[in-house]
Motif scaffolding. Structure first.
Motif, PDB file in Angstrom:
ATOM      1  N   SER A  90     -26.616  53.596  21.531  1.00 47.14           N
ATOM      2  CA  SER A  90     -27.255  53.041  20.506  1.00 47.14           C
ATOM      3  C   SER A  90     -28.947  53.110  20.652  1.00 47.14           C
ATOM      4  O   SER A  90     -29.238  52.498  21.676  1.00 47.14           O
ATOM      5  CB  SER A  90     -26.868  51.575  20.011  1.00 47.14           C
ATOM      6  N   LEU A  91     -29.663  53.827  19.932  1.00 45.06           N
ATOM      7  CA  LEU A  91     -30.895  53.938  20.100  1.00 45.06           C
ATOM      8  C   LEU A  91     -31.564  53.967  18.885  1.00 45.06           C
ATOM      9  O   LEU A  91     -32.153  54.960  18.109  1.00 45.06           O
ATOM     10  CB  LEU A  91     -31.351  55.231  21.086  1.00 45.06           C
ATOM     11  N   CYS A  92     -31.346  52.777  18.108  1.00 45.95           N
ATOM     12  CA  CYS A  92     -32.051  52.639  16.668  1.00 45.95           C
ATOM     13  C   CYS A  92     -33.237  51.930  16.828  1.00 45.95           C
ATOM     14  O   CYS A  92     -33.567  50.901  16.400  1.00 45.95           O
ATOM     15  CB  CYS A  92     -31.089  52.013  15.805  1.00 45.95           C
ATOM     16  N   SER A  93     -34.380  52.735  17.128  1.00 49.58           N
ATOM     17  CA  SER A  93     -35.734  52.365  17.517  1.00 49.58           C
ATOM     18  C   SER A  93     -36.360  52.699  15.743  1.00 49.58           C
ATOM     19  O   SER A  93     -35.892  53.206  15.067  1.00 49.58           O
ATOM     20  CB  SER A  93     -36.537  53.072  18.226  1.00 49.58           C
ATOM     21  N   TYR A  94     -37.708  51.920  15.782  1.00 48.85           N
ATOM     22  CA  TYR A  94     -38.559  52.151  14.657  1.00 48.85           C
ATOM     23  C   TYR A  94     -39.169  53.501  14.779  1.00 48.85           C
ATOM     24  O   TYR A  94     -39.678  54.208  13.752  1.00 48.85           O
ATOM     25  CB  TYR A  94     -39.599  51.026  14.777  1.00 48.85           C
ATOM     26  N   GLY A  95     -39.713  54.091  16.053  1.00 45.11           N
ATOM     27  CA  GLY A  95     -39.991  55.274  16.265  1.00 45.11           C
ATOM     28  C   GLY A  95     -39.982  55.727  17.940  1.00 45.11           C
ATOM     29  O   GLY A  95     -40.103  54.854  18.528  1.00 45.11           O
ATOM     30  N   GLU A  96     -40.061  57.106  17.904  1.00 42.33           N
ATOM     31  CA  GLU A  96     -39.613  57.488  19.420  1.00 42.33           C
ATOM     32  C   GLU A  96     -40.596  58.640  19.375  1.00 42.33           C
ATOM     33  O   GLU A  96     -40.789  59.577  18.584  1.00 42.33           O
ATOM     34  CB  GLU A  96     -38.386  57.908  19.665  1.00 42.33           C
ATOM     35  N   GLY A  97     -41.382  59.091  20.559  1.00 52.07           N
ATOM     36  CA  GLY A  97     -42.172  60.211  20.764  1.00 52.07           C
ATOM     37  C   GLY A  97     -41.029  61.235  20.905  1.00 52.07           C
ATOM     38  O   GLY A  97     -41.511  62.471  20.544  1.00 52.07           O
TER      39      GLY A  97
END
Length: 222
Positions: free
Chosen positions: A124-131
């Motif tokens: 699970s990688l539910c970030s607000y934003g990722e580079g």
């Protein structure tokens, strides 16, 4: 001329499906559906800790044969006290953290991480934003599907898994829009992955095949 785009690359000969003893180290046998989060705990918002922990709490209340393993500092003055968050949500008994000393002293090796990716059922990688979101590629290279936010680089890197909806969130420090993942959608994605696990239909091969395009040697040649 078009700008040159060079994505991150990984060693897919190392990050690959295989044996693991990770579950033994946390006492979670194969009867437990194991969700994993691999993210830095260095701010209060971007990595979506609150949303993912709340979603897991909702999910676990319906499916008690589940656990959450977190590869992050459990407490960070620049981030959150994740142990208190788990306690507040009533899931502290099923959330596993790395040894604080080993983690903070950078003693978690690449081999440890490969074993971790192989041991979980879904990342699970539910970030607000990722580079970029390198854990998404690392997990899929190990044959582990992913659950991630439909936004920024994460949309592109969900080769085998589930995208969750999100709403705009203004990040004033970045002077840009982030995407706040929806808790209900995350919960549903955990549920969908759980039933795929029960049915033996988790897309492990599809995940691996997708990640191969990010092999470091292939990226370098391109």
């Amino acid at each position: 001329a078009d700008p040159l785009y060079v994505p991150h690359g990984i060693d897919t000969n190392a990050f690959c499906p295989g044996d693991t003893d990770y579950r033994d180290t946390i006492g979670a046998d194969e009867s437990i559906f194991l969700v994993g989060i691999n993210a830095m705990n260095r701010d209060e918002t971007r990595k979506g800790w609150g949303e993912q922990f709340e979603a897991f709490a909702r999910f676990h209340s319906c499916f008690p044969d589940t656990a959450l393993t977190v590869n992050a500092a459990d407490v960070n003055p620049k981030g959150l006290n994740l142990r208190k968050l788990a306690l507040r949500l009533g899931i502290s008994d099923v959330v596993k953290f790395p040894d604080p000393f080993a983690y903070n002293m950078h003693m978690v090796s690449q081999d440890n991480m490969i074993s971790w990716y192989r041991g979980i059922d879904v990342l699970s990688l539910c970030s607000y934003g990722e580079g970029f979101g390198l854990p998404l590629v690392e997990a899929q290279a190990c044959g582990t599907p992913v659950i991630t936010t439909d936004g920024s680089a994460m949309t592109e890197l969900c080769g085998a898994g589930w995208l969750v909806s999100a709403t705009n969130y203004w990040a004033s420090r970045h002077n840009a829009w982030w995407r706040r993942p929806d808790v209900t959608d995350i919960t549903q994605a955990y549920t969908d992955a759980y039933f795929a696990w029960k049915d033996g239909t988790l897309p492990g091969k599809e995940a691996r095949d997708f990640a191969l395009q990010y092999d470091a040697d292939k990226v370098a040649v391109q």
